[in-house]
Design a protein around this motif. Structure first.
Motif, PDB file in Angstrom:
ATOM      1  N   ALA B  69       0.838  -1.198   0.000  1.00 35.46           N
ATOM      2  CA  ALA B  69       0.000   0.000   0.000  1.00 35.46           C
ATOM      3  C   ALA B  69       0.873   1.249   0.000  1.00 35.46           C
ATOM      4  N   ASP B 208      -4.054  -5.475   1.223  1.00 33.77           N
ATOM      5  CA  ASP B 208      -3.671  -4.226   0.548  1.00 33.77           C
ATOM      6  C   ASP B 208      -4.491  -4.010  -0.717  1.00 33.77           C
ATOM      7  N   GLY B 211      -7.651  -2.593   0.009  1.00 34.31           N
ATOM      8  CA  GLY B 211      -7.504  -1.449   0.921  1.00 34.31           C
ATOM      9  C   GLY B 211      -8.291  -0.222   0.501  1.00 34.31           C
ATOM     10  N   THR B 221      -4.780   2.463   2.800  1.00 35.82           N
ATOM     11  CA  THR B 221      -4.688   1.750   4.069  1.00 35.82           C
ATOM     12  C   THR B 221      -5.231   0.354   3.839  1.00 35.82           C
ATOM     13  N   GLY B 222      -4.428  -0.649   4.179  1.00 34.79           N
ATOM     14  CA  GLY B 222      -4.822  -2.028   3.935  1.00 34.79           C
ATOM     15  C   GLY B 222      -6.110  -2.377   4.664  1.00 34.79           C
TER      16      GLY B 222
END
Lengths: 301, 541
Positions: B69, B208, B211, B221-222
């Motif tokens: 990510a 990810d 995400g 953000t995963g």
């Protein structure tokens, strides 16, 4: 009939170190031949050359009338091999390993296999990873002796076996020998070689130092004599061929060159001998004579 | 006598045995990261370029799955995006193999028995292995931090990068320590722990890929799955982004728990035993075992089935992503460009480019399988049963050919089933790519994988004692040069050395027979040369 194994002037080097340095070895067809030497003398290297696993640097090597490097597969159908350090597949059972080796060699005798499994008290349903060294050796022995082949090459085959199994091994070797098979037996166990072998070769540092029938080798060396007489025994130290004499009045202990034994016995007859024991040299004594005390730590057993 | 007596001696012994191996691993990691950081500085000196690249990447699940990510737009963040996940995997593998080497492998081959009979505490073996591996991880982390500082990147990020890599390595050291107690053979323990690394990487990748993108269109953000993976924890430390230092507590908690479990297991079992006892097996062999091929298959069966089933499942999983990829990327030229860069395709449908890129991964998996399967030849030869087998009426060529046949069949099955899995799943979610083109795409990877097989046979014939390290080095070099050549800015000539550089990106492009035939011929020539050399050499027992 040609010899089963004929090796002359065999040389094999690994890098700079020379493992075999002009080794000779002749094993007649039908013979049980002892192959002796301390650790590192080159026994296993010789055997691996005989099996075509290693390539000779120089010298002549004939096995069952063929060239062990070029004709490996053809010759291997006619022989069975038991390595000194038997390594098996951890996830196969002992029974599977026996069948596999037998089959890859060209088939094995089922009755004979069952008989040998019984004789060597092997549990063939166990995974090889759980076997001790002795049991792994039994797997290799059963696989070898259940094959109907002309030549058995055994590299210290009994080094992990207990005395009962040693007896079973000796019985089995006598059986295959009786049906005419040839056996090359590398061993450190003198009693085993004396019991089984008609001829021996002793090697050291990659060369053969002694070779021949046991009887001939014994004749070349000394007999140990212990004698007790009514009168003090004298004059022994002046006789040719007497060695290591320990004389104590009416008793004496000494070694004598086997060829000189008759003369010594005639001399002793004059002292009213009351007891006399003599024994030919054991194989161990023959061996030690070649290697001296220094070698015993490494090679003796 | 304390349970830890002799630990110090064992540590010195382990260091003596490992001094080359661990040094090579660390130096190689440092060199790769240095090259990667230099490539980023070289290719993307302007913030604007970085923003374009990252905006595209952030929308492609496939790229997020393979890379991670994005955490920002500065140089460090791009280094993180391109190199970080790979470094975490390297640290994890280094730790895993080292732990198994110094615990179960010692026990399996009898070294530990000899040592254990000396003045040695019950816990000394495992403790010394953990201390050595922890030291290696710390050294690796420090070296990576130093490398990044040397590249002129901010200290916070460099420290977080190094610390999280070391912590991830430690977490896998803990898992490997447990695996070494559970499994009776080093091979099984290694396979389990290496699979754990792969699964952790993929679970993190799925997190990810799913995400959430921040408002700036760059940072991702995963999703929750990445919390399940130690590699995901490493990613969530976000070096060169807004570093979340507290996440480092997770790998340390895991390693503490694993060490406690490993010692508890070690205290309960007998020397040499695993926790799963052996049952009696067949007293005699079945007909199917009784040939060199039957034996080779039996020895490779477990590994092969594991790889093939794993490949099919992974193919199914990737196939289900196809439609999402298509929807997410339509109208986004940045992502298309990036995928094109990886897969080297022209104006093909987006989803096909995605599948072509994924198929490259299966090519690598097949090559990894083939290397592992063929290294059996060497382990059977070195102190193994090959001596006795080759003393029977089995010729050398036939013996190698049996193992080679197993490897070829296994690799073919892996690639066909992976392609079929992708195709079936793709059709199930309404895709139109079809099963046949994807099976074809899988098979197109076969010649490249087999080139590695030929390479292994060649080194086996030429340098038997170095077969194992050279074979793995060949695989890693092929991956680095072929798949990651762009990331590490390797020259074209070096990239061309890898068989993977020559595989056409099917189904995004037409299958080109030329390169595939050339690879197949190379594979056959390497194997033939290896066989000829093996026939002429001494066995290296």
């Amino acid at each position: 009939m040609t010899d089963a194994i004929a090796v002359s002037g065999l040389v094999k080097s690994f890098g700079t170190s020379r493992a075999l340095n002009g080794l000779n070895l002749t094993v007649g067809t039908g013979e049980v031949h002892g192959f002796l030497g301390p650790n590192g003398a080159g026994k296993t290297t010789t055997i691996r050359v005989l099996l075509g696993l290693l390539r000779a640097d120089a010298g002549q090597v004939r096995l069952l009338g063929g060239d062990p490097w070029r004709d490996a597969v053809r010759l291997h159908k006619r022989l069975a091999y038991v390595p000194g350090d038997v390594s098996l597949w951890p996830n196969l059972t002992g029974g599977e390993a026996i069948d596999l080796f037998g089959d890859l060699r060209g088939g094995l005798d089922r009755t004979r296999r069952a008989e040998l499994v019984e004789r060597f008290q092997l549990d063939p349903s166990k995974r090889c990873r759980t076997y001790s060294k002795g049991n792994r050796q039994k797997v290799a022995l059963v696989a070898a002796f259940a094959s109907d082949v002309e030549l058995f090459i055994l590299d210290e085959p009994t080094s992990g076996l207990d005395p009962l199994m040693e007896a079973a091994f000796q019985q089995t070797v006598r059986e295959v020998s009786a049906r005419g098979a040839t056996v090359l037996l590398s061993s450190h166990i003198f009693s085993e070689v004396e019991a089984l072998c008609s001829a021996v070769s002793i090697i050291r540092d990659g060369v053969t130092v002694e070779s021949g029938t046991l009887a001939r080798l014994r004749h070349l060396t000394r007999t140990s004599v212990t004698v007790e007489a009514a009168e003090p025994i004298t004059g022994l130290d002046a006789l040719p061929g007497v060695h290591d004499l320990v004389a104590d009045g009416t008793r004496a202990r000494f070694d004598v060159d086997s060829a000189r034994l008759p003369g010594v016995l005639r001399h002793l007859a004059g002292f009213e001998v009351q007891a006399l024991t003599s024994h030919p040299p054991t194989l161990e004594e023959l061996f030690m004579r070649h290697y001296g005390e220094a070698a015993t730590a490494g090679a003796g057993r | 006598m304390s349970a830890y007596a002799g630990t110090g001696r064992l540590i010195r012994l382990a260091l003596r045995r490992d001094r080359v191996q661990i040094a090579v691993w660390i130096v190689a990691s440092v060199a790769l990261l240095a090259a990667g950081a230099a490539a980023v500085a070289d290719e993307f000196p302007d913030e604007a370029e970085r923003v374009t690249a990252l905006k595209g990447a952030g929308t492609s699940p496939a790229v997020l799955l393979m890379r991670g990510a994005p955490v920002g737009t500065d140089l460090g963040a791009l280094v993180n995006f391109r190199n970080y996940a790979f470094m975490l995997v390297l640290a994890a593998l280094m730790s895993t193999f080292a732990i198994v080497r110094h615990t179960r492998q010692n026990e399996e081959n009898g070294r530990a028995e000899l040592l254990g009979a000396g003045r040695l505490g019950r816990r000394a073996g495992l403790t010394s292995a953990l201390v050595v591996v922890a030291g290696a991880d710390l050294l690796l982390g420090a070296a990576l931090t130093g490398t990044l500082l040397g590249a002129g990147l901010p200290a916070d990020g460099a420290l977080a990068f190094g610390a999280a890599t070391a912590a991830t390595g430690l977490a896998f050291a803990g898992l490997a320590a447990v695996a070494a107690q559970l499994f009776q053979s080093a091979r099984a323990a290694n396979a389990f722990a290496a699979t754990a690394v792969g699964v952790a990487f993929l679970v993190r990748g799925i997190g990810d890929a799913l995400g959430e993108r921040a408002a700036d269109g760059i940072q991702v953000t995963g999703a929750w799955p990445s919390w399940l993976s130690p590699i995901g924890w490493g990613m969530r430390v976000r070096p060169f982004g807004e570093e979340a230092w507290w996440v480092l507590a997770l790998p340390f908690a895991l390693v503490a728990a694993c060490v406690a479990v490993a010692f508890a297991l070690a205290g309960r079992r007998d020397f040499g035993a695993g926790l799963i006892p052996d049952r009696p097996g067949p007293k005699a062999a079945s007909r199917s075992l009784l040939s060199p091929l039957g034996l080779a298959w039996r020895l490779n069966r477990g590994t092969t089935l594991g790889w093939v089933i794993g490949g099919a499942l992974l193919g199914l999983g990737i196939g289900t992503l196809g439609r999402t990829v298509n929807e997410a990327m339509s109208g986004n030229t940045g992502a298309t460009e990036l995928l094109d860069q990886i897969a080297g395709a022209g104006a093909a449908p987006l989803v096909d480019t995605f599948y072509a890129a994924m198929m490259n991964v299966f090519g690598v998996l097949a090559a990894g399988y083939v290397v592992q399967a063929l290294l059996r030849l060497r382990t059977e030869e070195a102190g193994g049963p090959a001596e006795a087998v080759l003393a029977t009426a089995v010729g050398r060529v036939r013996w190698v050919a049996a193992h080679l046949a197993c490897a070829v069949i296994g690799a073919t099955a892996l690639l066909v089933l992976a392609g079929a899995g992708m195709g079936v799943a793709d059709a199930a979610v309404g895709g139109v790519t079809g099963v046949d083109p994807l099976v074809g795409a899988g098979l197109a990877q076969l010649p490249a994988a087999l080139t590695l097989a030929g390479f292994v046979v060649l080194v086996f014939g030429l340098l038997p004692r170095l077969t194992i390290p050279l074979a793995w080095a060949g695989l890693v070099a092929s991956i680095v040069c072929g798949l990651l050549g762009e990331v590490f800015a390797l020259p074209e000539a070096v990239r061309d050395l890898s068989p993977f550089s020559h595989v056409p990106p099917i189904p995004a492009a037409e299958a080109a027979a030329g390169p595939l035939v050339a690879l197949a011929v190379t594979a056959a020539a390497l194997a033939a040369a290896g066989l000829a050399l093996f026939r002429r050499r001494n066995l290296a027992l």
